[in-house]
Design an enzyme around this catalytic site. Structure first.
Site: not given
Ligand code: BES
Ligand code: ZN
Ligand code: ZN
Length: 495
Positions: A276, A346, A348, A350
């Site tokens: 990230k 990222d 992760e 799921r």
């Molecule tokens: N933990 C994040 C989702 C998240 C984003 C929680 C902002 C709280 C605030 C999750 O693990 C994630 O990174 N999801 C990605 C998925 C994508 C790579 C398909 C996302 O939402 O960008």
């Molecule tokens: Zn996450």
């Molecule tokens: Zn993530």
């Protein structure tokens, strides 16, 4: 904080502040407010005439040394339209009043219920509002910002319903304290809450609450072939844990439903190799919010004792880009046997939930609810107002949404049509962990989870945008909200 019912007339109670509320139709005051206005020689009427006291939602008017009251201050909170007024408004009013008074050096307070609103539901809502409003994120601050409010006396409640009132207030306290328990966990920085530390906190809570608990360590997790969880955890030096808590009622109905609560607990999400950006990454300590939600719900259910067995299954891990980390393109075999192509490390949450959901079913859960800070996409869809609620069958989801409504938590039903399934098909494995199409990121994530439910009735709550708020609301401090806990408790109690 002491919370109890007052038996003396409210005007004779000594306190630093008496709190009550005003509707927007009250240019002529009714009931207690009419009496107060009279004692104050029409001061409330003058305030209304000048436009300072309108009764619009959550407006505050503070009157010092009110004539005719033994309290030092009178705090009037706007309550809006009486026709639309509900327990949810009462909860907000109580919380907002407490938060308004806290920095003003007030210690002893009275909350005066209005005419016709002194029943058990109102008492429960007020107590919840007070306890939730009292939450502070100051554990690691050397100097605390606010002084403690010492006591709230509830006045104006139906004295005839003594026992009901006391148990309603007690329930409100249990529920709100459990919500605050989760909020404390969500606040913890990742160096003070690793998967092992979260497991220890869960174990201690379970012991206090009288729940049975089992913590699977990395060896047991490997033995059970939880390949999706292991894939995420392998990038970190901190070992994963699978936390299992069980509540069993006195006389469980043989063959009856068993509710499984599965919560995502990524104690820190760097994104892994699909790392990230640095901006806001510190917030990813709250990526265990779904797990904390389930711990909070279990803590309350242990005391409220629903008639069905309830289990929490919480996969806990860090998502780090260490030397052994999984890489984009890797294929993992989930506990269910399904193969997963990891397109983006990222995504992760799921992955770990895939094994959590499958394991919950293996342990005998017939109905599932999962909660997870799963996708940024849910913020695009619903902002930080509504929780995204997915589920099948639709009637099961609707029942859950009815609970959410009853406890004043905003949730919105999200679609899960078959067309979205196409988007998680992989070229080389059974499924891929990100959607291949444009958009719909929260929905393809939900579809991924659905692949592991095997048509067990299931609800998925994407709380990524609602589990934490950057700006406080009048009734709620900024930071962790503890959203979804009250809905889950209500739903389990009604099941
Ligand atoms: N933990 C994040 C989702 C998240 C984003 C929680 C902002 C709280 C605030 C999750 O693990 C994630 O990174 N999801 C990605 C998925 C994508 C790579 C398909 C996302 O939402 O960008
Ligand atoms: Zn996450
Ligand atoms: Zn993530």
């Amino acid at each position: 904080m002491q919370i109890g019912f007052a038996t003396e007339p409210y005007s004779e109670l000594r306190a630093d502040a008496l709190i009550t509320y005003v509707f927007d139709t009250e240019n002529k005051f009714d009931g207690a407010l009419a009496d107060i206005n009279r004692e104050m020689n029409g001061r409330l009427e003058s305030l209304a005439a000048s436009g300072e006291l309108t009764g619009k939602p959550l407006e505050f008017v503070l009157v010092h040394f009110p004539q005719g009251l033994s309290a030092q201050r009178l705090l009037l909170v706007g309550a809006g339209e009486p026709a639309k007024f509900s327990a949810a408004d009462l909860r907000k009013i109580a919380g907002a009043a407490l938060r308004y008074l806290k920095p003003r050096g007030v210690k002893k307070t009275i909350f005066l219920a209005r005419e016709g609103e002194g029943g058990p539901d109102a008492a429960q809502a007020v107590v919840e509002g007070i306890v939730l409003g009292d939450f502070e994120s100051d554990k690691y601050r050397s100097e605390k910002k606010n002084q403690e409010i010492e006591s709230v006396s509830l006045a104006g409640f139906d004295a005839g319903r003594g026992g009901d009132l006391i148990s309603a207030a007690e329930q409100g306290r249990i529920i709100a304290e459990s919500q605050n328990f989760a909020r404390d966990l969500i606040n913890e920085p990742a160096n003070r809450l690793t998967p092992r530390m979260l497991a220890a906190r869960a174990e201690a809570m379970a012991r206090d609450a009288g729940l049975s608990v089992e913590i699977l360590d990395e060896r047991k997790i490997a033995e059970l072939k939880m390949g999706a969880l292991i894939g995420v955890a392998q990038g970190s030096i901190e070992p994963p844990r699978m936390i299992v808590l069980r509540y069993t009622p006195k006389n469980p109905r043989p063959g009856g439903p068993v509710l499984g609560l599965v919560g995502k607990a990524v104690t820190f999400d760097t994104g892994g190799i699909s790392i990230k950006p640095a901006n806001n990454m510190e917030k990813m300590k709250y990526d265990m919010g779904g797990g904390a939600t389930m711990l909070g719900a279990m803590r309350a259910l242990a005391a409220l004792k629903p008639s069905i067995p309830v289990m929490a299954v919480i996969p806990a891990t860090e998502n780090m880009p260490g030397g052994r980390a999984q890489k984009p393109g890797d294929v993992q075999v989930a506990m269910s046997g399904k193969t997963i192509e990891v397109i983006n490390t990222d995504a992760e949450g799921r992955l770990i939930l895939a094994d959590g959901i499958f394991y919950a079913r293996k342990l005998g859960c017939t109905h599932l609810i999962d909660a997870a800070t799963l996708t940024g996409a849910i913020e695009v869809a619903l902002s930080n107002v509504n929780v995204g609620a997915f589920g099948t069958p639709r009637e099961y989801l609707d029942q859950f949404l009815a609970s959410a409504k009853a406890v004043g938590e905003k949730m919105w039903p999200m679609p899960i049509d078959d067309e979205y399934e196409e988007m998680i098909k992989s070229n080389i494995a059974d499924i891929r962990n990100t959607g291949s199409g444009k958009g719909g990121g929260a929905i393809t994530a939900a579809w991924f989870l659905k692949e592991f439910t095997d048509d067990t009735p299931w609800i998925h709550l994407d709380i990524a945008a609602t589990c934490w708020v950057d700006e406080g609301r009048a009734w709620l401090a900024k930071g962790p909200t503890g959203v979804a806990i009250r809905s889950i408790i209500d739903f389990a109690m009604k099941m």
